[in-house]
Design an enzyme around this catalytic site. Structure first.
Site, mmCIF file in Angstrom:
data_model
loop_
_atom_site.group_PDB
_atom_site.id
_atom_site.type_symbol
_atom_site.label_atom_id
_atom_site.label_comp_id
_atom_site.label_asym_id
_atom_site.label_seq_id
_atom_site.Cartn_x
_atom_site.Cartn_y
_atom_site.Cartn_z
ATOM 1 N N HIS A 12 -77.099 -75.616 13.023
ATOM 2 C CA HIS A 12 -76.214 -74.472 12.813
ATOM 3 C C HIS A 12 -74.795 -74.987 12.619
ATOM 4 C CE1 HIS A 12 -74.370 -70.600 14.857
ATOM 5 N NE2 HIS A 12 -74.053 -70.698 13.577
ATOM 6 N N ASP A 25 -78.665 -65.356 17.823
ATOM 7 C CA ASP A 25 -78.001 -66.448 18.539
ATOM 8 C C ASP A 25 -76.802 -65.895 19.310
ATOM 9 O OD1 ASP A 25 -76.885 -68.831 19.361
ATOM 10 O OD2 ASP A 25 -76.461 -69.592 17.350
ATOM 11 N N ASP A 77 -75.807 -77.058 17.542
ATOM 12 C CA ASP A 77 -74.573 -76.342 17.187
ATOM 13 C C ASP A 77 -73.462 -77.312 16.808
ATOM 14 O OD1 ASP A 77 -75.120 -73.484 17.556
ATOM 15 O OD2 ASP A 77 -75.501 -74.016 19.648
ATOM 16 N N MET A 123 -75.415 -63.650 14.367
ATOM 17 C CA MET A 123 -74.718 -63.995 15.605
ATOM 18 C C MET A 123 -74.624 -62.744 16.461
ATOM 19 S SD MET A 123 -74.000 -67.239 15.533
ATOM 20 C CE MET A 123 -73.269 -67.151 17.181
ATOM 21 N N HIS A 177 -82.155 -76.250 18.570
ATOM 22 C CA HIS A 177 -80.997 -75.677 17.872
ATOM 23 C C HIS A 177 -79.764 -76.533 18.158
ATOM 24 C CE1 HIS A 177 -78.753 -72.267 16.089
ATOM 25 N NE2 HIS A 177 -77.844 -72.458 17.035
ATOM 26 N N MET A 197 -71.107 -74.559 12.237
ATOM 27 C CA MET A 197 -69.945 -73.672 12.417
ATOM 28 C C MET A 197 -68.736 -74.477 11.973
ATOM 29 S SD MET A 197 -71.158 -71.952 15.965
ATOM 30 C CE MET A 197 -72.346 -73.262 16.213
ATOM 31 N N SER A 230 -80.553 -74.067 22.585
ATOM 32 C CA SER A 230 -79.355 -74.681 22.011
ATOM 33 C C SER A 230 -78.888 -75.810 22.914
ATOM 34 C CB SER A 230 -78.234 -73.642 21.894
ATOM 35 O OG SER A 230 -77.006 -74.333 21.740
HETATM 36 C C1 DX5 Z 1 -72.496 -70.074 19.927
HETATM 37 C C2 DX5 Z 1 -73.659 -70.943 19.511
HETATM 38 C C3 DX5 Z 1 -74.889 -70.660 20.277
HETATM 39 C C4 DX5 Z 1 -74.745 -70.850 21.750
HETATM 40 C C5 DX5 Z 1 -75.600 -69.853 22.440
HETATM 41 O O1 DX5 Z 1 -71.431 -70.286 19.105
HETATM 42 O O2 DX5 Z 1 -73.944 -70.800 18.144
HETATM 43 O O3 DX5 Z 1 -76.005 -71.364 19.751
HETATM 44 O O4 DX5 Z 1 -75.100 -72.122 22.199
HETATM 45 O O5 DX5 Z 1 -75.391 -69.957 23.805
HETATM 46 P P1 DX5 Z 1 -75.869 -68.835 24.814
HETATM 47 O O6 DX5 Z 1 -77.345 -68.707 24.661
HETATM 48 O O7 DX5 Z 1 -75.448 -69.390 26.112
HETATM 49 O O8 DX5 Z 1 -75.150 -67.571 24.426
HETATM 50 ZN ZN ZN Z 2 -75.919 -71.612 17.322
#
Ligand code: DX5
Ligand code: ZN
Length: 229
Positions: free
Chosen positions: A70, A177, A39, A141, A37, A72, A12
């Site tokens: 992804h 994730d 975000d 998640m 990935h 959000m 990510s």
């Molecule tokens: C969280 C994101 C993830 C995040 C994961 O809201 O969707 O993709 O970057 O980060 P780590 O691997 O550090 O938990």
């Molecule tokens: Zn993510």
């Protein structure tokens, strides 16, 4: 892209240097990332704000592998076209973010892109039971979305196992994730996950000037899950 259930590592770029995305993307790909990935956070569905479709379009010039976006964000539907045009290969939206998530998935598919649906840790699998003939990926998640570097929520393992059973023979990827590390990855892979998103566990200790650390971190996850499949 032909479907396969082999383990894919998707760093990510939330954990990358935000002033240097192009070089960061090239570094993780050179060091063995399978997917990238991305975000997207809107400061509304989740507290943090990251980047929008224009930035994602700029990332596209650097991604040679597979760009996994992804979202959000809420609402989702008004922005699908923009992320498709920005060059996403997969667009994932949260079941909690739209009242008519089936329509959202249809709208993503209509752009010709792959469609993913994501569930927060508290959202039951039943909420996507009738979406399984529409989606290419389910993202579970394993932290509450919004930030990198959080602790893995253990119920994600059992949820992955149940989802894998629900999916059966359908060609649907299971992505996990949040809090994925060499310590937590084996259990989710054994339970059926095939796409592992990792932010801090990949970027930790490295930089574009020390990309070999990214490679070492990616290999550590890969080696940890060998034998778990
Ligand atoms: C969280 C994101 C993830 C995040 C994961 O809201 O969707 O993709 O970057 O980060 P780590 O691997 O550090 O938990
Ligand atoms: Zn993510």
């Amino acid at each position: 892209m032909s479907f396969d259930r082999s383990v894919k590592i998707a760093p990510s770029i939330l954990s990358a240097d935000f002033a240097d995305f192009g070089r960061e993307i090239r570094a993780i790909e050179d060091q063995g990332a399978d997917w990238v990935h991305v975000d997207v956070m809107d400061g509304h569905f989740v507290p943090a704000l990251t980047f929008g479709a224009q930035a994602v379009r700029a990332f596209r010039h650097h991604v040679k592998t597979f760009m996994d976006v992804h979202l959000m964000i809420s609402p989702v539907d008004p922005y699908i076209e923009a992320y498709a045009e920005a060059g996403a290969d997969m667009i994932t939206a949260h079941v909690e973010a739209e009242s008519h998530i089936h329509r959202t998935m249809q709208a993503i598919k209509a752009t010709g892109k792959m469609a993913g649906v994501s569930l927060n840790p508290a959202t039951p699998l039943e909420s996507i039971e009738y979406l399984l003939d529409t989606v290419d990926m389910v993202l579970l998640m394993t932290v509450n979305p919004g930030f990198g570097g959080q602790k893995f929520i253990p119920s994600g393992v059992e949820k992955t196992r149940r989802l894998r059973e629900m999916i059966g023979d359908r060609p649907i990827h299971i992505q996990v994730d949040g809090g994925i590390t060499p310590e937590t990855a084996p259990a989710v892979v054994a339970a059926g996950a095939d796409v592992l998103v990792a932010g801090s566990a990949v970027f930790r200790g490295g930089s574009v000037d020390k990309p070999e650390i990214y490679g070492k971190n990616i290999r550590a996850i890969r080696e940890a899950v060998e034998g778990a499949v």
